[in-house]
Design a protein around this motif. Structure first.
Motif, mmCIF file in Angstrom:
data_model
loop_
_atom_site.group_PDB
_atom_site.id
_atom_site.type_symbol
_atom_site.label_atom_id
_atom_site.label_comp_id
_atom_site.label_asym_id
_atom_site.label_seq_id
_atom_site.Cartn_x
_atom_site.Cartn_y
_atom_site.Cartn_z
ATOM 1 N N ASP A 181 -60.641 80.548 82.860
ATOM 2 C CA ASP A 181 -60.099 79.868 81.683
ATOM 3 C C ASP A 181 -60.987 80.126 80.465
ATOM 4 O O ASP A 181 -60.502 80.447 79.376
ATOM 5 C CB ASP A 181 -59.984 78.361 81.928
ATOM 6 C CG ASP A 181 -58.883 78.007 82.907
ATOM 7 O OD1 ASP A 181 -58.018 78.873 83.159
ATOM 8 O OD2 ASP A 181 -58.884 76.884 83.437
ATOM 9 N N PHE A 281 -43.828 80.323 88.290
ATOM 10 C CA PHE A 281 -44.665 80.277 87.091
ATOM 11 C C PHE A 281 -44.204 81.321 86.073
ATOM 12 O O PHE A 281 -44.137 81.045 84.868
ATOM 13 C CB PHE A 281 -46.131 80.510 87.441
ATOM 14 C CG PHE A 281 -46.990 80.667 86.207
ATOM 15 C CD1 PHE A 281 -47.436 79.559 85.508
ATOM 16 C CD2 PHE A 281 -47.320 81.934 85.720
ATOM 17 C CE1 PHE A 281 -48.199 79.699 84.359
ATOM 18 C CE2 PHE A 281 -48.075 82.082 84.570
ATOM 19 C CZ PHE A 281 -48.522 80.958 83.890
ATOM 20 N N TYR A 285 -43.144 80.713 82.250
ATOM 21 C CA TYR A 285 -43.853 81.421 81.180
ATOM 22 C C TYR A 285 -42.886 82.241 80.334
ATOM 23 O O TYR A 285 -42.991 82.257 79.100
ATOM 24 C CB TYR A 285 -44.924 82.330 81.790
ATOM 25 C CG TYR A 285 -45.615 83.197 80.760
ATOM 26 C CD1 TYR A 285 -46.546 82.653 79.880
ATOM 27 C CD2 TYR A 285 -45.326 84.554 80.665
ATOM 28 C CE1 TYR A 285 -47.181 83.437 78.939
ATOM 29 C CE2 TYR A 285 -45.951 85.353 79.724
ATOM 30 C CZ TYR A 285 -46.877 84.792 78.860
ATOM 31 O OH TYR A 285 -47.488 85.574 77.910
ATOM 32 N N LYS A 342 -53.253 73.887 83.889
ATOM 33 C CA LYS A 342 -51.843 73.507 83.885
ATOM 34 C C LYS A 342 -51.601 72.319 82.961
ATOM 35 O O LYS A 342 -50.674 72.345 82.131
ATOM 36 C CB LYS A 342 -51.372 73.175 85.304
ATOM 37 C CG LYS A 342 -49.924 72.697 85.369
ATOM 38 C CD LYS A 342 -49.515 72.321 86.782
ATOM 39 C CE LYS A 342 -48.125 71.683 86.809
ATOM 40 N NZ LYS A 342 -47.711 71.313 88.183
ATOM 41 N N ARG A 343 -52.397 71.278 83.081
ATOM 42 C CA ARG A 343 -52.199 70.104 82.236
ATOM 43 C C ARG A 343 -52.404 70.443 80.761
ATOM 44 O O ARG A 343 -51.692 69.942 79.891
ATOM 45 C CB ARG A 343 -53.166 68.993 82.648
ATOM 46 C CG ARG A 343 -52.821 68.340 83.979
ATOM 47 C CD ARG A 343 -53.816 67.213 84.270
ATOM 48 N NE ARG A 343 -53.508 66.563 85.545
ATOM 49 C CZ ARG A 343 -54.227 65.570 86.052
ATOM 50 N NH1 ARG A 343 -55.295 65.128 85.393
ATOM 51 N NH2 ARG A 343 -53.895 65.033 87.201
ATOM 52 N N LEU A 346 -49.366 72.273 79.506
ATOM 53 C CA LEU A 346 -48.272 71.316 79.307
ATOM 54 C C LEU A 346 -48.471 70.526 78.021
ATOM 55 O O LEU A 346 -47.514 70.280 77.266
ATOM 56 C CB LEU A 346 -48.186 70.374 80.512
ATOM 57 C CG LEU A 346 -47.679 70.989 81.825
ATOM 58 C CD1 LEU A 346 -47.815 69.981 82.967
ATOM 59 C CD2 LEU A 346 -46.229 71.447 81.688
ATOM 60 N N SER A 384 -52.566 78.222 74.257
ATOM 61 C CA SER A 384 -51.444 78.304 75.198
ATOM 62 C C SER A 384 -51.322 79.709 75.780
ATOM 63 O O SER A 384 -51.011 79.875 76.967
ATOM 64 C CB SER A 384 -50.137 77.888 74.511
ATOM 65 O OG SER A 384 -49.852 78.706 73.397
ATOM 66 N N SER A 388 -52.438 80.535 79.762
ATOM 67 C CA SER A 388 -51.360 81.081 80.592
ATOM 68 C C SER A 388 -51.826 82.334 81.312
ATOM 69 O O SER A 388 -51.541 82.535 82.502
ATOM 70 C CB SER A 388 -50.134 81.404 79.717
ATOM 71 O OG SER A 388 -49.589 80.233 79.151
ATOM 72 N N LEU A 391 -54.351 81.274 84.078
ATOM 73 C CA LEU A 391 -53.676 80.608 85.192
ATOM 74 C C LEU A 391 -52.927 81.621 86.049
ATOM 75 O O LEU A 391 -52.979 81.569 87.285
ATOM 76 C CB LEU A 391 -52.715 79.543 84.660
ATOM 77 C CG LEU A 391 -51.918 78.755 85.705
ATOM 78 C CD1 LEU A 391 -52.843 78.104 86.724
ATOM 79 C CD2 LEU A 391 -51.054 77.693 85.022
ATOM 80 N N LEU A 451 -42.671 74.466 84.343
ATOM 81 C CA LEU A 451 -44.094 74.575 84.677
ATOM 82 C C LEU A 451 -44.577 73.315 85.388
ATOM 83 O O LEU A 451 -45.384 73.399 86.329
ATOM 84 C CB LEU A 451 -44.906 74.809 83.402
ATOM 85 C CG LEU A 451 -46.423 74.886 83.584
ATOM 86 C CD1 LEU A 451 -46.800 76.011 84.544
ATOM 87 C CD2 LEU A 451 -47.120 75.071 82.241
ATOM 88 N N VAL A 456 -49.477 74.328 91.395
ATOM 89 C CA VAL A 456 -50.334 75.488 91.175
ATOM 90 C C VAL A 456 -51.390 75.645 92.270
ATOM 91 O O VAL A 456 -51.770 76.773 92.606
ATOM 92 C CB VAL A 456 -50.997 75.412 89.780
ATOM 93 C CG1 VAL A 456 -49.967 75.624 88.693
ATOM 94 C CG2 VAL A 456 -51.743 74.115 89.572
#
Length: 471
Positions: A181, A281, A285, A342-343, A346, A384, A388, A391, A451, A456
């Motif tokens: 990340d 996913f 996306y 993920k959170r 979102l 974002s 993505s 992830l 999503l 995940v």
């Protein structure tokens, strides 16, 4: 055994030979230092190529190539590439579409070849310098050379897309699961930093072209070519620091990569059905990224046609987006470390929906509110996209990074046409760009729901990868 598995086994063997105690610690520190060196080099490819997306595609090439096409048009306003009548004002859009088609045909093949040979770096070099050369060649787009402009745009866009497949495929190999990340976010931040910096230089040249003894057209062509030179110059850094990994072929692997690339592509598409959560996913996306790309491409039209803002205001807004996207990418990377990718994604999708809703109510001829909207877009844009990518890297089976990232890149670039179609149809039916911009909320709402339904952690486990503490 996959390339990544072979690498880990080799690393483990080296650790075992190193002995215990202090020697183990030194070996681990050395491996970490080597990984950090590759990561720093990897960041610089975003730094190199993002200038093309910002200065060439977003700001300068569309209006300039359209003016060249209009200069070459007949009395009825048409040009005739390959004997096909095309309205000069539509030439740029059609050329971009052609570049997407070319990229879609090439990306999966490049990904398959890269994974089968393990030679991502030479392929990245070929794609990067093809794109950089095509962009630098835009200096020669004077007079009525619209065909040359279209060809260079197709080559540069397709080369960029292919290079991003290969560039993204390095991420699982240079970063541990818990690092991705942060590493992905820093890459996006580097890209937005260079895009903003070069755009400032280009705007100084463009606005003051008379004082430099240049015509407006000459200034634009220098700005276009400078993006290609920048791309090529800074691509040297990742190409020096990144390294290819050896591939251990599975038993029964047959024909060479050049022969079986398309066969491998079909096998990849079949193979993806074994990982339905990864596909889930990708679907989410595809939908919310379609909304992101449409906002990026249509925001200037909304600003000029509906809000009646001047071109200088729109350019400053683009620059503001670039600057704030750096902070957004880094900030959301830190949020992901606390709350999981993920959170955080979102949350960014909810912010996108609120931003578009606010845009619907913006009053006309008020730049300050448009700058506020651009600020909101900038803060969620980089994060974002970066999260993505990171992830998805967890959901890719080992040894198939380039193949799967070719599918990811196709979702990013090759399939982002539904949003513009919805935007255009909404305007055609209602005659209102406000209705058109609010229609895009549906992409973020649907992407959010899809999503949210993806487990995940199970998806990472199903792909055979270690599950990070925060995801």
């Amino acid at each position: 055994m996959s390339a990544r598995t072979a690498q880990e086994a080799e690393s483990g063997a080296e650790d075992g030979r190193a002995g215990s105690g202090g020697e183990d610690g030194r070996a681990e520190a050395s491996a970490r230092a080597a990984r950090k060196r590759e990561q720093r080099g990897w960041y610089f490819y975003d730094f190199a190529c993002s200038v093309y997306s910002t200065s060439v595609l977003t700001v300068f090439l569309g209006p300039y190539l359209t003016s060249v096409a209009k200069a070459a048009a007949d009395a009825e306003g048409y040009v005739h590439p390959l004997g096909i009548p095309v309205r000069a004002g539509s030439y740029f859009a059609y050329t971009v579409s052609a570049s997407v088609i070319a990229a879609v045909l090439i990306m999966p093949l490049a990904g398959a070849v890269a994974d089968r040979t393990g030679r991502k770096k030479p392929l990245l070099a070929a794609a990067a310098y093809t794109g950089a050369a095509a962009t630098a060649g835009m200096f020669f787009l004077g007079g009525e050379r619209y065909l040359l402009g279209g060809l260079l745009l197709i080559v540069a866009n397709a080369a960029l897309a292919v290079s991003m497949v290969l560039y993204n495929a390095f991420l699982p190999q240079i970063a541990t699961p818990d690092e991705r990340d942060t590493v992905s976010s820093r890459g996006w931040a580097f890209g937005y930093t260079s895009g903003a910096f070069v755009l400032v230089l280009n705007l100084v040249l463009f606005q003051g072209h008379d004082s430099f003894g240049l015509s407006e057209g000459e200034a634009v062509r220098i700005c276009l070519a400078s993006a290609g030179l920048w791309w090529g110059a800074f691509a040297v850094i990742p190409l020096r620091r990144l390294r290819d990994r050896a591939v251990v072929r599975e038993a029964g692997a047959g024909a060479g990569p050049a022969v079986s690339g398309w066969r491998q592509l079909l096998a990849t598409l079949r193979d993806m059905r074994r990982y339905p959560l990864t596909l889930s996913f990708l679907l989410a996306y595809l939908i919310y990224n379609d909304g992101v790309q449409t906002v990026i491409s249509q925001a200037s039209i909304y600003g000029s046609e509906e809000l009646e803002l001047e071109q200088s205001t729109l350019i400053v807004a683009v620059l503001l987006v670039q600057i704030l996207a750096v902070a957004g990418a880094l900030g959301m990377g830190r949020l992901a470390a606390v709350y999981g990718a993920k959170r955080t994604i979102l949350g960014s999708l909810a912010a996108w929906g609120l931003t578009l809703a606010a845009g619907y109510f913006l009053p006309a001829r008020t730049p300050v509110w448009f700058f506020a909207l651009a600020s909101m877009i900038g803060l969620v844009l980089g994060g974002s996209q970066a999260l993505s990518r990171s992830l998805f890297s967890h959901l890719v089976p080992a040894g198939k990074e380039a193949e799967y990232f070719s599918a990811y890149e196709m979702s990013d670039r090759g399939l982002s046409w539904v949003g513009p179609l919805v935007f255009g149809l909404t305007y055609q039916v209602t005659g209102s760009y406000r209705d058109a911009i609010i229609s895009l909320v549906a992409f973020f709402a649907l992407g959010f729901v899809l999503l949210a339904r993806v487990p995940v952690r199970r998806a990472v486990q199903a792909a055979g990868n270690p599950v990070p503490e925060r995801i």
